[in-house]
Motif scaffolding. Structure first.
Motif: not given
Length: 72
Positions: A4, A7, A37-38, A41-42, A46-50
């Motif tokens: 985290s 991230l 929204n993604y 979060r990135v 809060e979001e795993h980013v590819s």
């Protein structure tokens, strides 16, 4: 460090570059062909980013992926 932390570091780097270009999250998301929204979060870590999404974001910001991950 926990994943985290990574991230949050990546999200902060994206936010910094976005603000440098005076882009909104919505405009960056549009340029990167990602959902707003993604994108939010990135940026908040809060979001795993590819890797694919990270490449799209970097291209939209006119930077290299390594510029977004250099502090991890």
């Amino acid at each position: 460090p926990p994943s985290s932390d990574y991230l949050v570091i990546i999200g902060a780097a994206i936010r910094e570059q976005r603000k440098r270009l005076r882009l909104t999250q919505e405009r960056l998301a549009e340029k990167a062909e990602l959902h707003p929204n993604y994108m939010g979060r990135v940026e908040r870590g809060e979001e795993h980013v590819s890797l694919i999404a990270l490449r799209r974001i970097a291209k939209a910001l006119n930077v290299r992926v390594r510029d977004l991950v250099r502090d991890i």
